[in-house]
Design a protein around this motif. Structure first.
Motif, PDB file in Angstrom:
ATOM      1  N   GLN A 127      -6.824   2.443  -9.466  1.00  0.00           N
ATOM      2  CA  GLN A 127      -6.614   2.023  -8.113  1.00  0.00           C
ATOM      3  C   GLN A 127      -7.698   2.478  -7.222  1.00  0.00           C
ATOM      4  O   GLN A 127      -7.759   2.419  -5.912  1.00  0.00           O
ATOM      5  CB  GLN A 127      -5.257   2.873  -7.787  1.00  0.00           C
ATOM      6  CG  GLN A 127      -4.124   2.287  -8.254  1.00  0.00           C
ATOM      7  CD  GLN A 127      -3.970   0.663  -8.544  1.00  0.00           C
ATOM      8  OE1 GLN A 127      -4.097   0.008  -7.440  1.00  0.00           O
ATOM      9  NE2 GLN A 127      -3.817   0.072  -9.716  1.00  0.00           N
ATOM     10  N   ALA A 160       0.894  -1.305  -0.099  1.00  0.00           N
ATOM     11  CA  ALA A 160       0.026   0.130  -0.140  1.00  0.00           C
ATOM     12  C   ALA A 160       0.863   1.115  -0.032  1.00  0.00           C
ATOM     13  O   ALA A 160       0.633   2.263  -0.706  1.00  0.00           O
ATOM     14  CB  ALA A 160      -1.137   0.087   1.127  1.00  0.00           C
ATOM     15  N   LEU A 213      -6.217   5.987  -0.496  1.00  0.00           N
ATOM     16  CA  LEU A 213      -5.569   5.941  -1.714  1.00  0.00           C
ATOM     17  C   LEU A 213      -6.532   6.761  -2.715  1.00  0.00           C
ATOM     18  O   LEU A 213      -5.937   7.355  -3.713  1.00  0.00           O
ATOM     19  CB  LEU A 213      -5.553   4.421  -2.253  1.00  0.00           C
ATOM     20  CG  LEU A 213      -5.227   4.123  -3.369  1.00  0.00           C
ATOM     21  CD1 LEU A 213      -3.589   4.581  -3.447  1.00  0.00           C
ATOM     22  CD2 LEU A 213      -5.131   2.580  -3.695  1.00  0.00           C
ATOM     23  N   LYS A 242       2.291   1.707  -3.468  1.00  0.00           N
ATOM     24  CA  LYS A 242       0.971   1.970  -4.205  1.00  0.00           C
ATOM     25  C   LYS A 242       0.865   3.598  -4.241  1.00  0.00           C
ATOM     26  O   LYS A 242       0.642   4.405  -5.181  1.00  0.00           O
ATOM     27  CB  LYS A 242       0.043   1.114  -3.953  1.00  0.00           C
ATOM     28  CG  LYS A 242      -1.323   1.448  -4.875  1.00  0.00           C
ATOM     29  CD  LYS A 242      -2.518   0.826  -4.314  1.00  0.00           C
ATOM     30  CE  LYS A 242      -2.092  -0.688  -4.056  1.00  0.00           C
ATOM     31  NZ  LYS A 242      -2.353  -1.610  -5.399  1.00  0.00           N
ATOM     32  N   ARG A 243       0.631   4.025  -2.985  1.00  0.00           N
ATOM     33  CA  ARG A 243       0.481   5.421  -2.736  1.00  0.00           C
ATOM     34  C   ARG A 243       1.378   6.378  -3.093  1.00  0.00           C
ATOM     35  O   ARG A 243       1.332   7.457  -3.863  1.00  0.00           O
ATOM     36  CB  ARG A 243      -0.007   5.592  -1.198  1.00  0.00           C
ATOM     37  CG  ARG A 243      -1.272   5.043  -0.825  1.00  0.00           C
ATOM     38  CD  ARG A 243      -1.590   5.143   0.859  1.00  0.00           C
ATOM     39  NE  ARG A 243      -2.703   4.183   1.150  1.00  0.00           N
ATOM     40  CZ  ARG A 243      -2.929   4.125   2.423  1.00  0.00           C
ATOM     41  NH1 ARG A 243      -2.327   4.770   3.481  1.00  0.00           N
ATOM     42  NH2 ARG A 243      -4.060   3.328   2.730  1.00  0.00           N
TER      43      ARG A 243
END
Length: 217
Positions: free
Chosen positions: A89, A62, A96, A65-66
């Motif tokens: 996403q 995570a 997010l 991804k962020r």
């Protein structure tokens, strides 16, 4: 060359900067290593960076991804492929969603058409994030965004009608079509917050209400 997430980085200046940051051969944990790489790619404003960042938006971590989405926004290089990777996403992870919305806002009006598509997402939080991003873009995207926003006001059940109307306020859209759609949504929802009406239509907004409905006001 340096291979990161199946992308080979050949740019010698970028490689030199990466080596000065600790050296790819000496890197430790994946998340801390790749976050520095993403930061440098965004700093360089190199289109090559978007390819890597788009891939990392789908990373299982995570944090990665962020950070990939955030640095894509900082990179500021729009492409439909990058926008779709970010929009892909959107979902139940609200923090997010905020990263995605803010990054798309950084891209400017050129990303508006992609965001409008996200208004039709099956996920409620994704739709709300898309509406928020459009509102942040303001009047420049009104022509592209308003039809999709009005469609949201016709949705059953309603998502967040006040967010939609506040988005329209940001776009300075005051047409009869917008008034009718918003008033209809307000009636269907049981009369939510009347205070938003003057924001868009002025203090005399009740004069625009159909005669047979004024008794409810």
């Amino acid at each position: 060359p340096l291979v990161v997430a199946d992308l080979t980085i050949m740019d010698q200046e970028l490689l030199a900067r990466l080596r000065r940051s600790g050296g790819p051969r000496e890197w430790g944990a994946w998340e801390s290593d790749i976050s520095r790489t993403m930061e440098l790619l965004a700093y360089r404003k190199d289109p090559e960076g978007e390819i890597l960042l788009a891939r990392l938006m789908a990373d299982p971590s995570a944090n990665v991804k962020r950070w990939a989405i955030y640095q894509w926004g900082q990179l500021g290089h729009y492409s439909p492929e990058g926008a779709q990777a970010a929009l892909g996403q959107l979902g139940e992870d609200w923090p997010l969603n905020v990263y995605v919305a803010d990054a798309l806002v950084q891209m400017g009006p050129v990303a508006a058409s992609d965001i409008v598509v996200a208004l039709d997402s099956p996920d409620r939080d994704a739709r709300i994030a898309a509406a928020y991003a459009l509102g942040e873009m303001g009047p420049e995207v009104a022509d592209v965004a308003v039809p999709g926003l009005l469609k949201q006001l016709a949705r059953e059940p309603l998502d967040d009608p006040e967010l939609i109307v506040n988005t329209l306020v940001e776009m300075d859209v005051r047409t009869d079509e917008v008034f009718d759609a918003f008033y209809d949504a307000r009636v269907r929802s049981g009369g939510y917050s009347v205070h938003v009406m003057p924001k868009l239509f002025g203090e005399d907004w009740r004069e625009r209400v159909p005669v047979d409905a004024t008794a409810d006001e």
